[in-house]
Structure formats: structure tokens, C-alpha cells
Design an enzyme around this catalytic site. Structure first.
Site, short mmCIF file in Angstrom:
data_model
loop_
_atom_site.label_atom_id
_atom_site.label_comp_id
_atom_site.label_asym_id
_atom_site.label_seq_id
_atom_site.Cartn_x
_atom_site.Cartn_y
_atom_site.Cartn_z
N ALA A 126 41.51 39.90 39.68
CA ALA A 126 41.36 41.51 39.66
C ALA A 126 39.82 41.02 40.47
O ALA A 126 39.46 41.90 41.13
CB ALA A 126 41.55 42.42 38.62
N ILE A 138 35.56 35.46 40.28
CA ILE A 138 36.69 33.86 40.73
C ILE A 138 37.40 33.66 41.54
O ILE A 138 38.55 33.56 42.74
CB ILE A 138 36.63 32.70 40.49
N GLY A 139 38.58 34.45 40.21
CA GLY A 139 40.45 35.04 40.95
C GLY A 139 39.97 35.93 41.89
O GLY A 139 41.40 35.93 42.84
N ALA A 196 38.44 36.44 44.52
CA ALA A 196 37.94 35.34 45.46
C ALA A 196 38.88 34.69 46.15
O ALA A 196 39.40 34.40 47.16
CB ALA A 196 36.32 34.10 45.47
N ASP A 244 48.62 40.56 29.34
CA ASP A 244 47.54 39.90 28.39
C ASP A 244 48.47 38.42 28.60
O ASP A 244 49.16 38.57 27.94
CB ASP A 244 47.19 40.68 27.80
N TYR A 295 34.04 27.69 24.29
CA TYR A 295 34.19 27.29 25.37
C TYR A 295 34.01 26.03 25.76
O TYR A 295 35.57 25.68 27.05
CB TYR A 295 32.67 28.26 25.81
N ALA A 302 34.97 23.39 24.42
CA ALA A 302 35.82 22.35 23.65
C ALA A 302 36.73 22.72 24.33
O ALA A 302 38.06 22.29 24.58
CB ALA A 302 35.96 22.58 22.32
N THR A 355 29.10 36.08 38.63
CA THR A 355 30.80 36.92 38.62
C THR A 355 29.87 37.45 37.63
O THR A 355 28.85 37.47 36.40
CB THR A 355 31.17 35.90 38.15
N1 LIG Z 1 31.14 32.48 36.58
C1 LIG Z 1 30.94 30.97 36.17
O1 LIG Z 1 30.00 31.04 36.10
C2 LIG Z 1 32.39 30.08 36.07
C3 LIG Z 1 33.35 30.70 35.77
N2 LIG Z 1 34.23 29.44 35.72
C4 LIG Z 1 35.41 29.81 34.61
O2 LIG Z 1 36.28 30.74 36.05
C5 LIG Z 1 37.54 30.87 35.47
C6 LIG Z 1 36.67 32.90 36.09
O3 LIG Z 1 35.93 33.14 35.44
P1 LIG Z 1 34.93 34.28 36.03
O4 LIG Z 1 35.78 34.41 37.74
O5 LIG Z 1 34.07 33.96 36.49
O6 LIG Z 1 34.88 35.24 35.48
P2 LIG Z 1 34.92 37.25 35.35
O7 LIG Z 1 34.72 38.00 33.53
O8 LIG Z 1 34.57 37.51 35.98
O9 LIG Z 1 37.38 37.34 35.73
C7 LIG Z 1 37.95 36.69 34.32
C8 LIG Z 1 38.95 38.03 34.88
O10 LIG Z 1 39.88 37.55 33.85
C9 LIG Z 1 40.38 38.28 33.94
N3 LIG Z 1 40.83 38.14 31.86
C10 LIG Z 1 40.36 37.88 31.05
N4 LIG Z 1 41.12 37.80 30.09
C11 LIG Z 1 42.06 38.17 30.65
C12 LIG Z 1 43.51 37.95 30.00
N5 LIG Z 1 43.71 37.73 28.06
N6 LIG Z 1 44.72 37.91 30.40
C13 LIG Z 1 44.50 37.88 31.12
N7 LIG Z 1 43.00 38.65 31.96
C14 LIG Z 1 42.12 38.02 31.69
C15 LIG Z 1 39.22 39.75 33.43
O11 LIG Z 1 40.13 40.76 33.21
C16 LIG Z 1 38.50 39.17 34.49
O12 LIG Z 1 39.34 40.18 36.11
C17 LIG Z 1 37.26 31.21 34.07
O13 LIG Z 1 38.05 30.49 33.28
C18 LIG Z 1 35.47 30.66 33.83
O14 LIG Z 1 35.78 30.41 32.64
C19 LIG Z 1 33.88 27.76 35.35
C20 LIG Z 1 32.56 27.90 35.70
C21 LIG Z 1 31.49 28.53 36.01
C1 LIG Z 2 28.39 33.07 30.06
C2 LIG Z 2 29.00 32.59 29.84
C3 LIG Z 2 29.63 32.24 31.81
C4 LIG Z 2 30.06 30.25 31.80
C5 LIG Z 2 30.47 29.71 32.90
C6 LIG Z 2 30.48 28.14 32.78
O1 LIG Z 2 31.40 27.82 33.08
C7 LIG Z 2 28.95 27.58 33.05
C8 LIG Z 2 28.57 26.47 32.78
C9 LIG Z 2 27.55 25.98 32.52
C10 LIG Z 2 27.19 25.95 30.18
O2 LIG Z 2 27.30 27.26 29.93
C11 LIG Z 2 26.28 24.80 30.76
C12 LIG Z 2 26.46 23.80 31.81
O3 LIG Z 2 26.59 22.70 31.68
C13 LIG Z 2 28.06 24.40 33.21
C14 LIG Z 2 26.82 24.93 34.37
C15 LIG Z 2 25.56 23.64 34.71
C16 LIG Z 2 25.61 23.44 35.94
C17 LIG Z 2 25.66 21.83 36.20
C18 LIG Z 2 25.10 21.26 38.59
C19 LIG Z 2 24.99 20.59 37.99
C20 LIG Z 2 24.51 20.07 39.10
O4 LIG Z 2 24.21 20.83 40.49
O5 LIG Z 2 24.50 18.45 39.81
#
Ligand SMILES: NC(=O)C1=CN([C@@H]2O[C@H](COP(=O)(O)OP(=O)(O)OC[C@H]3O[C@@H](n4cnc5c(N)ncnc54)[C@H](O)[C@@H]3O)[C@@H](O)[C@H]2O)C=CC1
Ligand SMILES: CCCCCC(=O)/C=C/[C@H]1[C@H](O)CC(=O)[C@@H]1CCCCCCC(=O)O
Length: 261
Positions: free
Chosen positions: A14, A17-18, A20, A64, A151, A153, A188
Site C-alpha cells: 500500500a 517500496i511495495g 512502487a 496482518d 532488523y 538479523a 519511504t
Molecule cells: N526504506 C528503506 O530504506 C529500506 C527498506 N527495506 C525493506 O523494504 C521493505 C519495504 O519497506 P518500506 O517500503 O521502506 O516500508 P514502509 O513502512 O514504507 O511500507 C511497509 C508496508 O508494509 C506494511 N506492513 C507492515 N507490517 C505489516 C504486517 N504485519 N502485515 C501486512 N503489512 C504490513 C505497512 O502497512 C506498509 O504499508 C521492508 O521489508 C524493508 O525492510 C530494505 C532496505 C531499505
Molecule cells: C529506520 C529503519 C529503516 C531501515 C531501512 C534499511 O534497511 C536500512 C538499512 C541500512 C542499515 O540501517 C545500515 C545499513 O548498512 C543499511 C544501508 C546501508 C547502505 C549502504 C550502501 C553502500 C554503498 O552505497 O555502496
């Protein structure tokens, strides 16, 4: 490669990333089930996507994902509605070091359940026609983060599980490719949780360090992550692949040394 007539399911679809990813699938004429916990954001998403892509192309299912029965129902409702299932993106994730057991449930246990449900509906083992699963991990799985030990782990776990089940799919001829995606920081709502003690627990005191890391490495935009997902879906040579997306290198793949005897 035409994806028209295919059906996808995206958890956490909703927002962020999801969302998009959902839009990229809709742009490729894939019908999509948007499975998300957040009723309000999900309803809003449904209205916006209906207006943009036309009614009947996607459906919001409030769920959920940590509730195994509800997740199973969400998969079944998708198949009942659209007649098949081809792509599953286990994307929903949270950042909560306070309630860290919940973080394990959402980020790891539910990804495993989502993968097994995807196999139930797509594997040749069950007489189905195959498909693609993408599990969302993070660069946190490579750069251990002092702000987010649990997170981190869970994201390591997602990679280990995905690579192993991808090998099982190959060995068992399931006809399902299973890959993992590891983005660096993405713009996000999740990123804002770094400010909240409710999310970060005692690690909130490292928030300035976390922000310095964001400034150093940069922040990606969700459409690039969706582009990575579409590549994992369309490149028929990818199974057990670990895709990384960073500002410095863009979309690229992690390589592992072959095990030595
Ligand atoms: N935003 C970032 O910097 C990064 C995000 N990720 C991963 O990408 C994925 C998506 O993250 P974002 O879009 O950033 O997060 P977000 O918080 O913007 O969106 C996450 C969505 O998941 C839903 N959600 C959460 N718990 C839920 C549950 N129990 N059941 C069903 N839906 C649930 C939320 O309602 C929300 O719509 C996650 O797995 C996150 O760990 C990975 C690397 C970086
Ligand atoms: C506030 C929580 C959001 C979590 C989103 C997420 O997955 C973030 C991950 C970073 C973590 O907090 C520390 C990291 O090492 C993750 C991102 C690292 C980016 C490295 C990019 C390296 C490169 O550009 O070569």
C-alpha cells in the site's frame, strides 16, 4: 516479454517500496493483489490505483501477514479473484528494536510463510505452472548496523532462507524462481522510524550516526527498487540471485565464493 494476463501479490503493497512495485506490475498489465495491514492507506491506494489504471486491475486485501490463517486467505482470495498466481513479492517489513520478536515475525517468519504459500499456488509439485518469488531483504544484511541488531538479523535470515529454498526449487523442479532483493536506504515512511524511541528502543541514541550514514551513502527512490523487482521477474536466468541496489553502484548482484572441499 509480455506479462499481460499474469497475476501478482505484493505484501506491504500500500505504500513505500511495495506501492512502487505494485505500480510497475500494473504498468506491465499484471493484475495485482495489494496485501497490507493498514486499512486506511490501503483504501486510499485502491482509489488512486483504480483512477490511474482502471477498476478491476488490482485489489486491496487488508491482512496482518503475521496471522498465518489470514495470510493463507489472502493468497486464496487472490487466486479466487484472478484465477491464478504468477508473482509473489514478500516485501512487508518493519523496523522495531523494542518489539524485536514482532520484527522477527514480520520480517522473517512471514517471508518464509509467504514463500511456502507461493509454492503451494505456483509449484509444478502441486500441478501449477510455475512463477517467481521475490523476498525483500536489505543492505543491512551486508553492513551490520549498530542501530538495528534484530532488523539486521532478520535480513540476513531472509537471504539464507531464499538461497536455500531457491536451490530446493531447482533440485525439485518446482518451476518457481526465487530471488532476494537488498536495497540500501530508500525514501519511504520506514526511514522516518529512526527518529522514534518506540521503534529504535535504546538504539535511538545512535540516530545521528544513522543519519550520517544516510548522508554518506545517499537515499534511493522507490521506482528504482521496483525496476530491480521487474528485472528479477523477467530475467528467466535468475534463481537464488541476491540483487543489491545502492546509490554508488545502482542495480548489481552479490557474488559468493563457491564452497571449497
Ligand atoms: N526504506 C528503506 O530504506 C529500506 C527498506 N527495506 C525493506 O523494504 C521493505 C519495504 O519497506 P518500506 O517500503 O521502506 O516500508 P514502509 O513502512 O514504507 O511500507 C511497509 C508496508 O508494509 C506494511 N506492513 C507492515 N507490517 C505489516 C504486517 N504485519 N502485515 C501486512 N503489512 C504490513 C505497512 O502497512 C506498509 O504499508 C521492508 O521489508 C524493508 O525492510 C530494505 C532496505 C531499505
Ligand atoms: C529506520 C529503519 C529503516 C531501515 C531501512 C534499511 O534497511 C536500512 C538499512 C541500512 C542499515 O540501517 C545500515 C545499513 O548498512 C543499511 C544501508 C546501508 C547502505 C549502504 C550502501 C553502500 C554503498 O552505497 O555502496
Amino acid at each position: 516479454m509480455s506479462l499481460s494476463g499474469k497475476v501478482g501479490l505484493v505484501t506491504g503493497g500500500a505504500q513505500g517500496i511495495g506501492r512502487a512495485v505494485v505500480e510497475s506490475l500494473l504498468n506491465s498489465s499484471v493484475k495485482v493483489a495489494v496485501v497490507d495491514l493498514n486499512q486506511e492507506v490501503g483504501n486510499e491506494c485502491q482509489v488512486q490505483l483504480d483512477a490511474k489504471y482502471g477498476e478491476g486491475n488490482c485489489t486491496f486485501i487488508q491482512c496482518d501477514i503475521t496471522d498465518g490463517d489470514k495470510l493463507k486467505d489472502a493468497f486464496q482470495r487472490t487466486v479466487d479473484l484472478y484465477g491464478r498466481l504468477d508473482y509473489v513479492v514478500n516485501n512487508a517489513g518493519i523496523n522495531n528494536e523494542n518489539d524485536w520478536e514482532k520484527t522477527i515475525q514480520v520480517n522473517l517468519t512471514s517471508v518464509i510463510k509467504g514463500t511456502y504459500l507461493a509454492l503451494d499456488h505456483m509449484s509444478k509439485e502441486h500441478g501449477k505452472s510455475g512463477g517467481v518469488v521475490i523476498n525483500v531483504s536489505s543492505m543491512a544484511a551486508f553492513l551490520h548496523s549498530p542501530h538495528q541488531p534484530v532488523y539486521t538479523a532478520t535480513k540476513h535470515g531472509v537471504i539464507g532462507f531464499t538461497r536455500a529454498i531457491a536451490d530446493a526449487s531447482l533440485l525439485g523442479d518446482y518451476g518457481v524462481r526465487i530471488n532476494v532483493l537488498c536495497p540500501a536506504f530508500v525514501n519511504t515512511p520506514l526511514l522516518h522510524s529512526v527518529e522514534n524511541e518506540a521503534n529504535m528502543g535504546k538504539f535511538v541514541k545512535f540516530k545521528d550516526d544513522f543519519k550520517q550514514s544516510m548522508n554518506k551513502f545517499g537515499v534511493l527512490q522507490p521506482p528504482l527498487i521496483a525496476e530491480g523487482v521487474m528485472r528479477l521477474i523477467t530475467d528467466s536466468g535468475l534463481n537464488g540471485a541476491v540483487m543489491k541496489i545502492t546509490c554508488s553502484k545502482g542495480i548489481h548482484f552479490h557474488t559468493y565464493e563457491p564452497p571449497s572441499a
